[in-house]
Design an enzyme around this catalytic site. Structure first.
Site, PDB file in Angstrom:
ATOM      1  N   LYS A  48       2.994  -5.823  -8.993  1.00 54.13           N
ATOM      2  CA  LYS A  48       2.622  -7.318  -9.153  1.00 54.13           C
ATOM      3  C   LYS A  48       2.302  -7.833  -7.612  1.00 54.13           C
ATOM      4  O   LYS A  48       1.776  -8.654  -7.604  1.00 54.13           O
ATOM      5  CB  LYS A  48       3.765  -7.951  -9.917  1.00 54.13           C
ATOM      6  N   GLN A  92      11.587 -10.141 -14.419  1.00 53.88           N
ATOM      7  CA  GLN A  92      11.657  -8.797 -15.122  1.00 53.88           C
ATOM      8  C   GLN A  92      12.560  -8.216 -16.043  1.00 53.88           C
ATOM      9  O   GLN A  92      13.899  -8.487 -15.770  1.00 53.88           O
ATOM     10  CB  GLN A  92      11.209  -7.897 -13.841  1.00 53.88           C
ATOM     11  N   ASP A 115       4.966 -15.763 -18.363  1.00 53.96           N
ATOM     12  CA  ASP A 115       5.278 -14.371 -19.264  1.00 53.96           C
ATOM     13  C   ASP A 115       5.069 -15.101 -20.752  1.00 53.96           C
ATOM     14  O   ASP A 115       4.869 -14.300 -21.653  1.00 53.96           O
ATOM     15  CB  ASP A 115       6.693 -13.952 -19.213  1.00 53.96           C
TER      16      ASP A 115
HETATM   17  N1  GUN Z   1       9.205  -5.674 -18.872  1.00 53.74           N
HETATM   18  C1  GUN Z   1       8.084  -4.920 -19.456  1.00 53.74           C
HETATM   19  N2  GUN Z   1       7.357  -5.773 -20.018  1.00 53.74           N
HETATM   20  C2  GUN Z   1       7.406  -6.979 -19.240  1.00 53.74           C
HETATM   21  C3  GUN Z   1       6.588  -8.098 -19.337  1.00 53.74           C
HETATM   22  O1  GUN Z   1       5.552  -8.342 -19.676  1.00 53.74           O
HETATM   23  N3  GUN Z   1       7.329  -9.446 -18.689  1.00 53.74           N
HETATM   24  C4  GUN Z   1       8.702  -9.296 -18.134  1.00 53.74           C
HETATM   25  N4  GUN Z   1       9.402 -10.244 -17.840  1.00 53.74           N
HETATM   26  N5  GUN Z   1       9.303  -8.051 -18.012  1.00 53.74           N
HETATM   27  C5  GUN Z   1       8.543  -6.904 -18.910  1.00 53.74           C
END
Ligand code: GUN
Length: 276
Positions: A48, A92, A115
């Protein structure tokens, strides 16, 4: 037809980079919070960060110890909520057992919730209002449109009912006028139900679960699953078995994965445009 999410994600990121440089001024800022040392989470967070740098967003990673208290994490989030250089905040997942996902999701300002997990954004999604919505399903809708696959009026079946993929996917397909069914582990005759799908979304997390019995000839199969096995990364679909039955299919890797990051950036730019 192989639907290359990787290729589409590149064009999305290029468009975002252009938008950011044209608008100028303070660049969009994304804060990513990671708690503990989960190796998969570390890989995702660094991907990211890299994508932000390549696209012209500022990224800030906040790394907290596994033992951090929920209160301390909430204080970090509050600081980021108040920080005018930060447009998007993402925590996350998975979080350690002693921290509640729901409490964290509700503590991020809805306007910075890239998110799309805050109850306000979930409500807006289901009501058909504007808001910030989960990145993977948002990316899948965009990929279907980009690939000129009809959504309006078709039968869509989603296998998996998670808050991250299954449920928001259903809401977004419904907004595009599909007839939507969410199937899961308690659904009787799952293969028979899936064979009625013009668009089948597999989000179960079981490698090669979807085989030829599940697939209607000529349909579109979107494989969201990604599982690390001893033989490498595996999707939810047995690609070799179903690829010639489907009209269109996303590969693993290179399908849905890259879309999630591209649409995280897209959500951050959307928040930046609104918050600036
Ligand atoms: N862990 C796995 N997929 C995601 C997601 O889309 N967002 C977040 N914050 N954590 C994740």
């Amino acid at each position: 037809m192989i639907l290359s999410g990787r290729k589409f994600a590149k064009t999305v990121r290029k468009d975002l980079a252009e938008e950011i440089s044209q608008i100028g001024g303070r660049p969009p800022g994304l804060a990513v919070i990671i708690v503990g040392d989960n190796p998969a989470s570390q890989v995702y967070v660094s991907m990211k960060k890299k994508a932000c740098e390549k696209t012209g967003l500022i990224s800030r990673t906040v790394h907290l110890e596994e033992s951090v208290s929920e209160d301390e994490l909430l204080r970090e989030i509050e600081n980021l909520n108040q920080d005018s250089s930060i447009d998007g905040i993402l925590c996350q997942l998975p979080l350690p057992e002693h921290i509640s996902d729901e409490t964290i999701a509700s503590s991020i300002l809805p306007s910075k919730d890239v998110d799309g997990f805050h109850p306000v954004n979930v409500g807006k999604l289901w009501r058909g209002e504007e808001g910030l919505f989960p990145c993977t399903p948002t990316g899948i809708i965009a990929l279907l449109k980009y690939s000129e696959i009809q959504i309006d009026g078709v039968n869509a079946v989603i296998v998996g009912r998670s808050n991250i993929v299954g449920k928001p996917m259903a809401a977004l397909l419904l907004r595009e006028h599909a007839t939507v069914t969410i199937a899961h582990s308690h659904t009787p005759d799952l293969p028979g139900l899936c064979r009625q799908a013009d668009i089948l979304i597999a989000a179960v997390g079981k490698p090669h679960f979807i085989n030829s019995e599940f697939v209607k000839p000529g349909s579109t199969l979107i494989d969201v699953g990604i599982t690390r096995t001893s033989e490498g990364l595996r999707g939810d679909a047995d690609f070799e078995q179903v690829k010639d039955i489907c009209g269109a299919i996303t590969p693993v890797p290179g399908g849905v994965g890259p879309l999630t990051i591209a649409f995280l950036l897209s959500n951050t730019v959307k928040a930046w445009n609104r918050n600036r």
